[in-house]
Design a protein around this motif. Sequence first.
Motif, PDB file in Angstrom:
ATOM      1  N   HIS A 183       0.857  -1.186   0.000  1.00 20.91           N
ATOM      2  CA  HIS A 183       0.000   0.000   0.000  1.00 20.91           C
ATOM      3  C   HIS A 183       0.890   1.232   0.000  1.00 20.91           C
ATOM      4  CE1 HIS A 183       1.040   0.493   4.250  1.00 20.91           C
ATOM      5  NE2 HIS A 183       0.858  -0.802   4.365  1.00 20.91           N
ATOM      6  N   PRO A 184       0.367   2.395  -0.383  1.00 21.54           N
ATOM      7  CA  PRO A 184       1.175   3.617  -0.365  1.00 21.54           C
ATOM      8  C   PRO A 184       1.702   3.908   1.040  1.00 21.54           C
ATOM      9  CG  PRO A 184      -0.880   3.976  -1.562  1.00 21.54           C
ATOM     10  CD  PRO A 184      -0.995   2.633  -0.904  1.00 21.54           C
ATOM     11  N   VAL A 185       2.862   4.512   1.100  1.00 16.96           N
ATOM     12  CA  VAL A 185       3.511   4.746   2.396  1.00 16.96           C
ATOM     13  C   VAL A 185       2.688   5.676   3.290  1.00 16.96           C
ATOM     14  CG1 VAL A 185       5.843   4.302   1.579  1.00 16.96           C
ATOM     15  CG2 VAL A 185       4.902   6.604   1.378  1.00 16.96           C
ATOM     16  N   HIS A 186       1.849   6.525   2.678  1.00 17.82           N
ATOM     17  CA  HIS A 186       1.070   7.460   3.502  1.00 17.82           C
ATOM     18  C   HIS A 186      -0.189   6.813   4.084  1.00 17.82           C
ATOM     19  CE1 HIS A 186      -0.768   7.943  -0.524  1.00 17.82           C
ATOM     20  NE2 HIS A 186      -1.874   8.217   0.123  1.00 17.82           N
ATOM     21  N   CYS A 187      -0.452   5.544   3.753  1.00 17.66           N
ATOM     22  CA  CYS A 187      -1.627   4.846   4.283  1.00 17.66           C
ATOM     23  C   CYS A 187      -1.288   4.120   5.578  1.00 17.66           C
ATOM     24  CB  CYS A 187      -2.112   3.787   3.292  1.00 17.66           C
ATOM     25  SG  CYS A 187      -3.031   4.454   1.930  1.00 17.66           S
ATOM     26  N   GLU A 188      -2.243   4.110   6.489  1.00 16.97           N
ATOM     27  CA  GLU A 188      -2.143   3.292   7.700  1.00 16.97           C
ATOM     28  C   GLU A 188      -3.115   2.125   7.561  1.00 16.97           C
ATOM     29  OE1 GLU A 188      -2.438   5.587  11.492  1.00 16.97           O
ATOM     30  OE2 GLU A 188      -2.766   7.265  10.110  1.00 16.97           O
ATOM     31  N   PRO A 189      -2.641   0.910   7.321  1.00 17.22           N
ATOM     32  CA  PRO A 189      -3.570  -0.216   7.264  1.00 17.22           C
ATOM     33  C   PRO A 189      -4.014  -0.615   8.668  1.00 17.22           C
ATOM     34  CG  PRO A 189      -1.323  -0.971   6.890  1.00 17.22           C
ATOM     35  CD  PRO A 189      -1.262   0.514   7.041  1.00 17.22           C
ATOM     36  N   ILE A 190      -5.324  -0.615   8.906  1.00 22.30           N
ATOM     37  CA  ILE A 190      -5.876  -0.980  10.214  1.00 22.30           C
ATOM     38  C   ILE A 190      -6.985  -1.993   9.978  1.00 22.30           C
ATOM     39  CG2 ILE A 190      -6.965  -0.143  12.327  1.00 22.30           C
ATOM     40  CD1 ILE A 190      -5.679   2.540  11.918  1.00 22.30           C
ATOM     41  N   ALA A 191      -6.977  -3.077  10.736  1.00 24.41           N
ATOM     42  CA  ALA A 191      -7.808  -4.240  10.431  1.00 24.41           C
ATOM     43  C   ALA A 191      -9.205  -4.212  11.045  1.00 24.41           C
ATOM     44  CB  ALA A 191      -7.093  -5.517  10.852  1.00 24.41           C
ATOM     45  N   SER A 192      -9.438  -3.380  12.053  1.00 24.47           N
ATOM     46  CA  SER A 192     -10.746  -3.394  12.714  1.00 24.47           C
ATOM     47  C   SER A 192     -11.142  -1.983  13.128  1.00 24.47           C
ATOM     48  CB  SER A 192     -10.711  -4.290  13.957  1.00 24.47           C
ATOM     49  OG  SER A 192     -10.003  -3.653  15.009  1.00 24.47           O
ATOM     50  N   TRP A 193     -12.461  -1.804  13.319  1.00 24.25           N
ATOM     51  CA  TRP A 193     -12.951  -0.502  13.766  1.00 24.25           C
ATOM     52  C   TRP A 193     -12.572  -0.227  15.221  1.00 24.25           C
ATOM     53  CZ3 TRP A 193     -14.529   3.765  11.488  1.00 24.25           C
ATOM     54  CH2 TRP A 193     -14.863   3.700  10.134  1.00 24.25           C
ATOM     55  N   VAL A 194     -12.377  -1.252  15.990  1.00 28.14           N
ATOM     56  CA  VAL A 194     -11.898  -1.061  17.367  1.00 28.14           C
ATOM     57  C   VAL A 194     -10.522  -0.408  17.342  1.00 28.14           C
ATOM     58  CG1 VAL A 194     -11.149  -2.244  19.463  1.00 28.14           C
ATOM     59  CG2 VAL A 194     -13.251  -2.966  18.310  1.00 28.14           C
ATOM     60  N   ASP A 195      -9.670  -0.884  16.427  1.00 29.80           N
ATOM     61  CA  ASP A 195      -8.322  -0.314  16.329  1.00 29.80           C
ATOM     62  C   ASP A 195      -8.337   1.073  15.682  1.00 29.80           C
ATOM     63  OD1 ASP A 195      -7.124  -2.483  17.567  1.00 29.80           O
ATOM     64  OD2 ASP A 195      -6.774  -3.554  15.689  1.00 29.80           O
ATOM     65  N   ILE A 196      -9.264   1.296  14.744  1.00 23.14           N
ATOM     66  CA  ILE A 196      -9.400   2.638  14.172  1.00 23.14           C
ATOM     67  C   ILE A 196      -9.820   3.623  15.258  1.00 23.14           C
ATOM     68  CG2 ILE A 196     -10.783   4.077  12.607  1.00 23.14           C
ATOM     69  CD1 ILE A 196     -10.867   1.697  10.676  1.00 23.14           C
ATOM     70  N   HIS A 197     -10.794   3.209  16.063  1.00 29.70           N
ATOM     71  CA  HIS A 197     -11.270   4.023  17.185  1.00 29.70           C
ATOM     72  C   HIS A 197     -10.106   4.399  18.103  1.00 29.70           C
ATOM     73  CE1 HIS A 197     -14.677   4.443  20.390  1.00 29.70           C
ATOM     74  NE2 HIS A 197     -13.756   5.377  20.549  1.00 29.70           N
ATOM     75  N   ARG A 198      -9.322   3.404  18.436  1.00 29.76           N
ATOM     76  CA  ARG A 198      -8.174   3.636  19.323  1.00 29.76           C
ATOM     77  C   ARG A 198      -7.153   4.559  18.667  1.00 29.76           C
ATOM     78  NH1 ARG A 198      -6.799  -1.436  19.833  1.00 29.76           N
ATOM     79  NH2 ARG A 198      -8.254  -1.797  21.548  1.00 29.76           N
ATOM     80  N   GLY A 199      -6.917   4.362  17.371  1.00 27.66           N
ATOM     81  CA  GLY A 199      -5.915   5.158  16.665  1.00 27.66           C
ATOM     82  C   GLY A 199      -6.319   6.617  16.491  1.00 27.66           C
ATOM     83  N   VAL A 200      -7.621   6.860  16.330  1.00 27.50           N
ATOM     84  CA  VAL A 200      -8.090   8.232  16.130  1.00 27.50           C
ATOM     85  C   VAL A 200      -8.276   8.978  17.439  1.00 27.50           C
ATOM     86  CG1 VAL A 200     -10.036   9.621  15.286  1.00 27.50           C
ATOM     87  CG2 VAL A 200      -9.165   7.706  13.911  1.00 27.50           C
ATOM     88  N   PHE A 201      -8.771   8.269  18.459  1.00 28.36           N
ATOM     89  CA  PHE A 201      -9.121   8.945  19.710  1.00 28.36           C
ATOM     90  C   PHE A 201      -8.211   8.564  20.883  1.00 28.36           C
ATOM     91  CE2 PHE A 201     -13.144   9.051  17.323  1.00 28.36           C
ATOM     92  CZ  PHE A 201     -13.362  10.421  17.335  1.00 28.36           C
ATOM     93  N   ALA A 202      -7.034   8.060  20.568  1.00 26.13           N
ATOM     94  CA  ALA A 202      -6.083   7.715  21.634  1.00 26.13           C
ATOM     95  C   ALA A 202      -5.737   8.958  22.427  1.00 26.13           C
ATOM     96  CB  ALA A 202      -4.818   7.087  21.052  1.00 26.13           C
ATOM     97  N   ALA A 203      -5.656   8.775  23.722  1.00 27.74           N
ATOM     98  CA  ALA A 203      -5.340   9.913  24.603  1.00 27.74           C
ATOM     99  C   ALA A 203      -3.932  10.382  24.357  1.00 27.74           C
ATOM    100  CB  ALA A 203      -5.505   9.484  26.049  1.00 27.74           C
TER     101      ALA A 203
END
Length: 203
Positions: A183-203
Amino acid sequence: MRIGIDFDNTIICYDKVFAAVARQRGLVPEGWQGLKTDVRDHLRSRAGGELAWQGLQGFVYGKGIGDAEIFPGVSEFLAACRKAGASVYIVSHKTQFGHQDPDRVDLREAARGWLRSAGLIDATDAALAAGNIYFEDTLAAKVERLAILELDIFIDDLVDVFEQPHYPKTTRSILFTQSRLSHPVHCEPIASWVDIHRGVFAA
């Protein structure tokens, strides 16, 4: 924060309905199991399979959409967006009518109906404003829309979107995938919405 999300195969999961309708139509053997991509690859491997695949898509995205499911974690993510005061947009490459669909079902209205039944729009505590949903005729128009919206984050299951030359490079790119393909280097591959949630709203 301004967050954009693709619709098909990112918010909504068609895997079970594709397999079920393919079995009903005799396109796969009785008892056959597989994901949407497995159905597609199985059909395309046969003579005339591309037309059968297009007809199947037209039905599933239209009349059959009510049997599709929301991906686990999407509702919780959208609730977190609402709590954080983030603006959320759906930006989807979706034509108005499906290929090989004799009934000419309006796929965009079908998608809006599904969003409504899932409680994601037109509800008191809906996470999405109905006016923040964009269906575009082409991939190029979709990318143009992303640029116009000036998003901080965009989430999509298709790497093709992020590879477009005019994709806005200032937008954080989250590729919703379990694949290990390049995938392009600027992409973050994330496998689940739980992990997306954590990645976007991490403290």
